[in-house]
Design a protein around this motif. Sequence first.
Motif, short mmCIF file in Angstrom:
data_model
loop_
_atom_site.label_atom_id
_atom_site.label_comp_id
_atom_site.label_asym_id
_atom_site.label_seq_id
_atom_site.Cartn_x
_atom_site.Cartn_y
_atom_site.Cartn_z
N LEU A 44 -4.16 -14.76 -3.68
CA LEU A 44 -3.25 -15.81 -4.13
C LEU A 44 -2.03 -15.85 -3.22
O LEU A 44 -1.60 -14.81 -2.72
CB LEU A 44 -2.81 -15.56 -5.58
CG LEU A 44 -3.91 -15.63 -6.64
CD1 LEU A 44 -3.36 -15.22 -8.00
CD2 LEU A 44 -4.50 -17.03 -6.72
N PRO A 45 -1.45 -17.01 -3.00
CA PRO A 45 -0.31 -17.14 -2.07
C PRO A 45 0.90 -16.27 -2.45
O PRO A 45 1.66 -15.86 -1.58
CB PRO A 45 0.06 -18.62 -2.14
CG PRO A 45 -1.13 -19.30 -2.71
CD PRO A 45 -1.86 -18.29 -3.55
N ASP A 46 1.11 -15.99 -3.74
CA ASP A 46 2.27 -15.21 -4.17
C ASP A 46 2.07 -13.70 -4.00
O ASP A 46 3.03 -12.94 -4.16
CB ASP A 46 2.60 -15.50 -5.63
CG ASP A 46 3.14 -16.91 -5.83
OD1 ASP A 46 3.61 -17.51 -4.85
OD2 ASP A 46 3.10 -17.40 -6.97
N PHE A 47 0.86 -13.25 -3.70
CA PHE A 47 0.61 -11.82 -3.54
C PHE A 47 1.28 -11.32 -2.26
O PHE A 47 1.23 -11.98 -1.22
CB PHE A 47 -0.88 -11.53 -3.46
CG PHE A 47 -1.62 -11.62 -4.77
CD1 PHE A 47 -0.99 -11.97 -5.94
CD2 PHE A 47 -2.97 -11.34 -4.82
CE1 PHE A 47 -1.68 -12.06 -7.14
CE2 PHE A 47 -3.67 -11.41 -6.02
CZ PHE A 47 -3.03 -11.77 -7.17
N LEU A 48 1.90 -10.15 -2.33
CA LEU A 48 2.50 -9.52 -1.16
C LEU A 48 1.61 -8.42 -0.60
O LEU A 48 1.55 -8.21 0.60
CB LEU A 48 3.87 -8.93 -1.52
CG LEU A 48 4.91 -9.93 -2.03
CD1 LEU A 48 6.19 -9.19 -2.40
CD2 LEU A 48 5.18 -10.99 -0.98
N VAL A 49 0.93 -7.70 -1.48
CA VAL A 49 0.01 -6.63 -1.06
C VAL A 49 -1.21 -6.65 -1.97
O VAL A 49 -1.18 -7.18 -3.07
CB VAL A 49 0.66 -5.22 -1.13
CG1 VAL A 49 1.82 -5.10 -0.18
CG2 VAL A 49 1.07 -4.87 -2.54
N GLU A 50 -2.27 -6.07 -1.49
CA GLU A 50 -3.48 -5.86 -2.29
C GLU A 50 -3.82 -4.39 -2.17
O GLU A 50 -3.78 -3.83 -1.09
CB GLU A 50 -4.64 -6.70 -1.75
CG GLU A 50 -5.92 -6.52 -2.54
CD GLU A 50 -7.04 -7.40 -2.00
OE1 GLU A 50 -8.20 -7.06 -2.24
OE2 GLU A 50 -6.76 -8.42 -1.34
#
Length: 52
Positions: free
Chosen positions: A37-43
């Motif tokens: 998702l565009p709002d994710f910073l890290v996975e």
Amino acid sequence: MNHTPDKLGPVLGEVGEFFGGATPPPNTFIGVAALALPDFLVEIEATAAVPE
């Protein structure tokens, strides 16, 4: 892709703080073009081992 090695500084600092001076387990950082998702910073993907 907007990943550069200088962006690892905050991540590595948090990892070091979490482990309180102990050697952290092996890990890998991989820069990617996009996350789910565009709002994710890290996975984060993790595997846990439970003793039998």
